[in-house]
Design a protein around this motif. Structure first.
Motif, mmCIF file in Angstrom:
data_model
loop_
_atom_site.group_PDB
_atom_site.id
_atom_site.type_symbol
_atom_site.label_atom_id
_atom_site.label_comp_id
_atom_site.label_asym_id
_atom_site.label_seq_id
_atom_site.Cartn_x
_atom_site.Cartn_y
_atom_site.Cartn_z
ATOM 1 N N THR A 151 0.834 -1.208 0.000
ATOM 2 C CA THR A 151 0.000 0.000 0.000
ATOM 3 C C THR A 151 0.863 1.249 0.000
ATOM 4 O O THR A 151 0.568 2.223 -0.699
ATOM 5 C CB THR A 151 -0.959 -0.008 1.212
ATOM 6 O OG1 THR A 151 -1.832 -1.135 1.079
ATOM 7 C CG2 THR A 151 -1.786 1.262 1.281
ATOM 8 N N GLN A 205 -7.329 0.243 -0.970
ATOM 9 C CA GLN A 205 -7.565 -0.978 -0.191
ATOM 10 C C GLN A 205 -8.844 -0.845 0.635
ATOM 11 O O GLN A 205 -9.524 -1.810 0.912
ATOM 12 C CB GLN A 205 -6.358 -1.222 0.717
ATOM 13 C CG GLN A 205 -6.457 -2.471 1.568
ATOM 14 C CD GLN A 205 -5.129 -2.786 2.243
ATOM 15 O OE1 GLN A 205 -4.180 -2.014 2.187
ATOM 16 N NE2 GLN A 205 -5.055 -3.935 2.876
ATOM 17 N N ASP A 264 -5.430 -1.355 -5.257
ATOM 18 C CA ASP A 264 -4.879 -1.953 -4.043
ATOM 19 C C ASP A 264 -5.896 -2.956 -3.506
ATOM 20 O O ASP A 264 -6.939 -2.563 -2.988
ATOM 21 C CB ASP A 264 -4.592 -0.843 -3.022
ATOM 22 C CG ASP A 264 -3.668 -1.302 -1.895
ATOM 23 O OD1 ASP A 264 -3.178 -2.446 -1.957
ATOM 24 O OD2 ASP A 264 -3.443 -0.518 -0.960
ATOM 25 N N GLU A 265 -5.591 -4.221 -3.674
ATOM 26 C CA GLU A 265 -6.486 -5.303 -3.248
ATOM 27 C C GLU A 265 -7.913 -5.103 -3.755
ATOM 28 O O GLU A 265 -8.852 -5.007 -2.953
ATOM 29 C CB GLU A 265 -6.473 -5.440 -1.725
ATOM 30 C CG GLU A 265 -5.073 -5.697 -1.207
ATOM 31 C CD GLU A 265 -5.063 -6.314 0.172
ATOM 32 O OE1 GLU A 265 -6.092 -6.854 0.593
ATOM 33 O OE2 GLU A 265 -4.004 -6.248 0.809
HETATM 34 MG MG LIG Z 1 -2.042 -2.797 2.013
#
Ligand SMILES: [Mg+2]
Ligand SMILES: Nc1ncnc2c1ncn2[C@@H]1O[C@H](COP(=O)(O)OP(=O)(O)OP(=O)(O)O)[C@@H](O)[C@H]1O
Length: 335
Positions: free
Chosen positions: A44, A84, A160-161
């Motif tokens: 991240t 995220q 992010d994810e």
């Molecule tokens: Mg992360």
């Protein structure tokens, strides 16, 4: 020539923690880089540095041909980011959230409206479009967040994810959307805890641990590094293990590993299914009864484990009400 996303020697510390300890990345235009790493590896932080949300202590980054540290505003106009933690305004409806993003990017009202409608359709959010997003489930928020990142289809995207917390069907659907996006020429950097996701979507994979890239390559290259295919045999009788081991030694390309308590023997091989058939025949000829036999190829999980010493763990942390981090990110993105 550097790729669409390029980083050299990125360092970022938080007090004593070296979140990034000299990260180098190079993502050719139109390709997908999967950033893998255990919790706290620095994924991240890397994404935040590359998307101008965080200033690295040192190093250089160029995104879409623009210097990230010197021209952050220009970079922001050329990228999309899905964080995220879903960064949606929970008091606005899904439709309003998407329209607002369009307006932030200077789209005309009508165009923003049309684009919002399209995306709501694409992400199966039409039925909920006019409800405040605080009534959305975690998966719906995540889909909306991703839709928001796609409003202007920027040439470079960071995710992010993107699918953490989605159920398998939603995840598959999202993969399709991401593939379409990339087919259209978008360059994508994606972090994920799902190795299957990286396997499926990423042209290249960079494994990050303790703020450094510790391995890099295609999924197949990384798997080959971990060791090729192996034959695993579980024999029925403990006293047959010696003979079975002799048989495997004849076919194997390395030493046989023997696990006494599970009666399992493993040997590295080349030759795939054909060789497996020969091994079975030979064991049969020698009268060795087997409980199980199989050809095992390394998975990305094996790669991850051997490189980092961690088992990849998919977390489920789809935020409920937009949490502090999401809020912060949203404010920063909106600058
Ligand atoms: Mg992360
Ligand atoms: N704002 C911050 N203040 C202090 N420490 C931070 C901050 N952001 C990140 N860190 C620390 O930096 C390291 C890297 O964190 P980062 O969030 O980049 O990891 P990650 O790879 O994204 O992990 P995860 O898989 O859990 O999302 C961690 O040790 C984390 O605690």
């Amino acid at each position: 020539m550097p790729g669409a996303i390029y980083a050299e020697g990125l360092v970022k510390t938080f007090g004593d923690v070296r979140a990034l300890d000299g990260v180098d990345l190079d993502v050719p235009e139109g390709t997908v880089l999967g950033l893998l790493g255990p919790n706290g590896a620095g994924k991240t932080t890397a994404v935040r540095c590359l998307t101008t949300l965080l200033r690295p202590d040192s190093g250089r980054a160029v995104v879409a041909g623009i210097d990230v540290l010197r021209q952050p505003n220009e970079v922001r106009r050329s990228i999309g980011l899905s964080g995220q933690f879903a960064a949606v305004d929970e008091y606005l409806t899904g439709r309003e959230n998407l329209q607002m993003v369009g307006q932030l990017y200077q789209m005309k009202g009508r165009a923003a409206k049309a684009r919002a409608g399209e995306l709501l359709d694409q992400f199966h959010l039409s039925d909920a479009a006019d409800r405040p997003t605080k009534t959305y489930s975690g998966g719906m928020r995540r889909r909306l967040d991703l839709a928001a990142a796609l409003v202007v289809s920027p040439p470079v995207m960071f995710m992010d994810e993107p699918t953490t917390g989605l159920d398998p069907r939603n995840r598959q659907e999202l993969w399709e959307v991401i593939k379409q996006l990339v087919a259209g020429g978008t360059t994508l950097l994606l972090t994920t805890q799902y190795l299957e996701e990286a396997d499926h979507l990423a042209h290249d994979i960079a494994v990050v641990d303790h703020g450094r890239v510790i391995a890099r390559g295609t999924s197949d290259q990384l798997k080959a590094r971990t060791g090729g295919e192996r034959v695993e045999v579980v024999v029925h009788e403990r006293e047959h293990m010696g003979t079975a081991s002799e048989v495997l030694a004849r076919f194997g390309k390395g030493s046989t590993t023997v696990e006494e308590h599970t009666r399992k023997l493993t040997v590295p091989v080349t030759g795939g299914a054909k060789l497996l058939a020969e091994v079975i025949r030979e064991l049969d000829v020698r009268g060795i009864e087997i409980d199980d036999i199989g050809l095992r190829r390394p998975t990305l999980d094996d790669v991850f484990l051997s490189l980092t010493g961690h088992v990849a763990e998919a977390k489920d942390e789809t935020s409920g009400p937009a949490d502090a981090a999401g809020r912060e990110q949203q404010k920063e993105t909106a600058q």
